[in-house]
Design a protein around this motif. Structure first.
Motif, PDB file in Angstrom:
ATOM      1  N   ASP A 154      -9.712 -21.323  -2.233  1.00 22.29           N
ATOM      2  CA  ASP A 154     -10.630 -22.450  -2.130  1.00 22.29           C
ATOM      3  C   ASP A 154     -10.315 -23.297  -0.893  1.00 22.29           C
ATOM      4  O   ASP A 154     -11.218 -23.761  -0.202  1.00 22.29           O
ATOM      5  CB  ASP A 154     -10.564 -23.297  -3.403  1.00 22.29           C
ATOM      6  N   ILE A 155      -9.039 -23.480  -0.612  1.00 19.34           N
ATOM      7  CA  ILE A 155      -8.659 -24.256   0.570  1.00 19.34           C
ATOM      8  C   ILE A 155      -9.066 -23.522   1.840  1.00 19.34           C
ATOM      9  O   ILE A 155      -9.637 -24.105   2.750  1.00 19.34           O
ATOM     10  CB  ILE A 155      -7.142 -24.524   0.574  1.00 19.34           C
ATOM     11  N   ARG A 156      -8.783 -22.229   1.895  1.00 24.82           N
ATOM     12  CA  ARG A 156      -9.020 -21.460   3.127  1.00 24.82           C
ATOM     13  C   ARG A 156     -10.481 -21.102   3.341  1.00 24.82           C
ATOM     14  O   ARG A 156     -10.958 -21.141   4.463  1.00 24.82           O
ATOM     15  CB  ARG A 156      -8.196 -20.193   3.105  1.00 24.82           C
ATOM     16  N   GLU A 157     -11.180 -20.697   2.279  1.00 23.76           N
ATOM     17  CA  GLU A 157     -12.529 -20.166   2.437  1.00 23.76           C
ATOM     18  C   GLU A 157     -13.602 -21.032   1.792  1.00 23.76           C
ATOM     19  O   GLU A 157     -14.764 -20.663   1.776  1.00 23.76           O
ATOM     20  CB  GLU A 157     -12.595 -18.747   1.873  1.00 23.76           C
ATOM     21  N   LYS A 158     -13.195 -22.141   1.174  1.00 19.35           N
ATOM     22  CA  LYS A 158     -14.125 -23.054   0.495  1.00 19.35           C
ATOM     23  C   LYS A 158     -14.875 -22.377  -0.644  1.00 19.35           C
ATOM     24  O   LYS A 158     -16.026 -22.678  -0.914  1.00 19.35           O
ATOM     25  CB  LYS A 158     -15.129 -23.660   1.487  1.00 19.35           C
ATOM     26  N   ARG A 159     -14.196 -21.430  -1.303  1.00 20.64           N
ATOM     27  CA  ARG A 159     -14.806 -20.763  -2.447  1.00 20.64           C
ATOM     28  C   ARG A 159     -13.707 -20.096  -3.272  1.00 20.64           C
ATOM     29  O   ARG A 159     -12.659 -19.754  -2.760  1.00 20.64           O
ATOM     30  CB  ARG A 159     -15.842 -19.738  -2.017  1.00 20.64           C
TER      31      ARG A 159
END
Length: 174
Positions: free
Chosen positions: A49-54
């Motif tokens: 979630d932090i890296r890819e926003k999902r």
């Protein structure tokens, strides 16, 4: 290569799992496996979630598969306990899914669909009581962070931030 960016972080789930074993080493082995799976999957969801926003659907599916793999042998060796876990997990799934689906709909998709699926499947591993605690902790932690972002003017009312780390924190503490 796309996966190389994850390599520096792969040691953390091992460290967290070792800490779980130190803290809860007196517990039944199957309970430890469920908790270790939660830590590892929660960590990977937060990182994604932090890296890819999902939160990737594959991760949520793997989490569900891990629950099935961990529970199936218990049906043969501890049938009543496995049935109790399955019922408690089913209630956790319904509760986690319902709470976060409600927040998803009320917030007009301010919360991601991956977050809803993550909490629903985490409910299987947590059971209904711990799912309530995890949801509460995640919503309070994320809400406080959102208020802090607004107060420091680092974000506006329509801004988004990764909620996965708060879910992982709530799951881990619960």
């Amino acid at each position: 290569m796309r996966n190389k960016k994850w390599l520096p972080y792969l040691g953390l789930p091992v460290l967290l799992t070792a800490l779980i074993l130190l803290k809860w080493g007196h517990l039944d082995g199957s309970v430890l496996l469920f908790r270790c799976a939660l830590v590892v999957f929660g960590y990977l969801a937060a990182l994604g979630d932090i890296r890819e926003k999902r939160v990737p659907n594959r991760l949520v599916a793997a989490m569900l598969g891990a629950w099935v793999l961990l529970l199936t042998p218990q049906l043969f060796f501890r049938t009543q306990q496995a049935i109790d876990w399955a019922l408690n997990g089913g209630l956790g799934l319904l509760l986690g899914g319902a709470v976060f689906l409600t927040v998803y709909l009320i917030s007009r998709k301010g919360l991601g669909g991956g977050d809803v699926k993550l909490m629903a499947v985490a409910g299987f591993l947590l059971g209904w009581r711990a799912t309530l605690a995890a949801a509460f902790l995640a919503l309070v932690g994320g809400g406080l962070y959102g208020v802090w972002l607004l107060a420091t003017r680092r974000a506006g009312r329509k801004s988004h931030f990764a909620f996965g780390p708060f879910l992982a924190g709530g799951i881990g503490v619960a």
